[in-house]
Write an enzyme that holds these catalytic residues in place. Sequence first.
Site, short mmCIF file in Angstrom:
data_model
loop_
_atom_site.label_atom_id
_atom_site.label_comp_id
_atom_site.label_asym_id
_atom_site.label_seq_id
_atom_site.Cartn_x
_atom_site.Cartn_y
_atom_site.Cartn_z
N HIS A 1 -2.13 8.47 2.57
CA HIS A 1 -1.26 8.90 3.69
C HIS A 1 -1.13 10.47 3.14
O HIS A 1 -0.47 11.55 4.31
CB HIS A 1 -0.18 8.47 3.80
N ASP B 1 -3.58 2.40 0.71
CA ASP B 1 -3.07 3.61 0.76
C ASP B 1 -3.67 4.41 -0.64
O ASP B 1 -2.83 5.06 -1.27
CB ASP B 1 -1.50 3.61 0.45
N SER C 1 4.34 11.24 -3.65
CA SER C 1 3.12 10.21 -3.38
C SER C 1 1.92 10.92 -4.00
O SER C 1 1.53 11.80 -3.76
CB SER C 1 2.90 10.40 -1.75
#
Length: 478
Positions: free
Chosen positions: A127, A157, A231
């Site tokens: 992402h 992911d 992230s």
Amino acid sequence: MSNAAKTLLALTLAAAFGGFAATALRDGLQPPAQAAPAASPVAPATTGALPAVVDGQPLPSLAPMLSRVTPAVVSVHTKQRVRTSPFGNDPIFRRMFPELSQERINESLGSGVIVDARQGYILTNHHVIEGADEVAVTLSDGRTVPASFVGSDPDTDVALMQVSADGLQALRLASMDRLQVGDFVVAVGNPFGIGQTVTSGIVSAVGRSGLRGLGYQNFIQTDASINPGNSGGALVNLDGELVGINTASFNPRGSMAGNIGLSFAIPIGLARNIMDQLIANDGVVIRGALGVETQALTPQLADGLGIDEARGAVVTRVFRDSGAAQAGLQVGDVIVSANGERIDDPDALRNFEGLQPVGEQVTLDVRRKARSLQLTVPLQAQPRAIAGGDLDDRLDGATFAELPARLRQSGANGVLVESVEEGSRAAGSGLRAGDVVVAANSGRFDDLAGFRTGFTQAPAQLVLRIVRGGRPYNALMR
């Protein structure tokens, strides 16, 4: 004082003084207040400082370990070019007034971890780089270099990039069987784009799953703060080894509301498996499949099957020539565990299945009426997509793919219309890319294998049940 005691003291002191650090950071980010004349003289403020020694020993610190870790954690910058129109997504007006469309560049920030200095491989989240036209990384020494895209796997992911630069430092990968609840961990990343930041905590849980909308799941849960921008960053143990890739935090008010001590990371064992597949398979992941469709075991169904405990995944279809068929799995069997992992429902089985590689031999614990069985099932490759014309001429021009796992975690079933060629037969019948097909006049199906099985005998009339924009309707394929 032992090393363990020193480390524990350091983390305790970090927790005690964390509020002062957070306040200082908050004040630094807020605009300065306007100065006002003092009404009376004010005594100079006094400041406290940590002692240099405790019981005659130097104050313990994580700094030596972090000096080895932080050079391997990078900031990821992405740019995506998008065209906007005052008419939104209306295709007719966009074609009539193309001159009113404007190009806009969306930029975003994330983090990444160098895992192979010689090859320049960097792990991050899918992402973080999804839809990006340009990706660059900023190294800890301030250099910014372009990154090339190797591949990614939306359902776990995980994404892999590659850079060409001298002097890279990589993190050593940990052995995942050593990670336990209660172990101290440290998260390193670039939250909110303010620069490289370190937070600490403990492992709150391992093997965490069942979180809606997050794809295939086997997360490490930690209370170390992971905020937007973290992230793709590193979760390391106190030896400075990479144990996970930070991916998400949970907050009922949304991720931008900040961290509340519920953070999740992808275990490095899973991330490494995905990375190896992306390198070996030209940027894609090939998953194994048992070759069954299942449904939840209700109390009524459990009574009918003669099973005491109402949990597990009931086999409703066994696909021909699949690993399940070879192993002797039958309709009505209830799968209660796989490789020793408890299976409570079809979602748990699908999550387990999606994390296994092709060729894996899976041991299933099965209840068949009053008997308990163990069956070993070889996992065969899942097809990633099917051309509609290979199933039925009326579907020519459409490509069908498995639903993303994050949609399945949200309760969706069926197959995704991945693409539709302009002017094709499928387009003429009204199919569009992004449609979700949940049933045909031959019956319902859970996945691509079930969809394909429905065309073993071509139906005289083909009607698909479509969900588009959350609304279902029937489409007659001509």
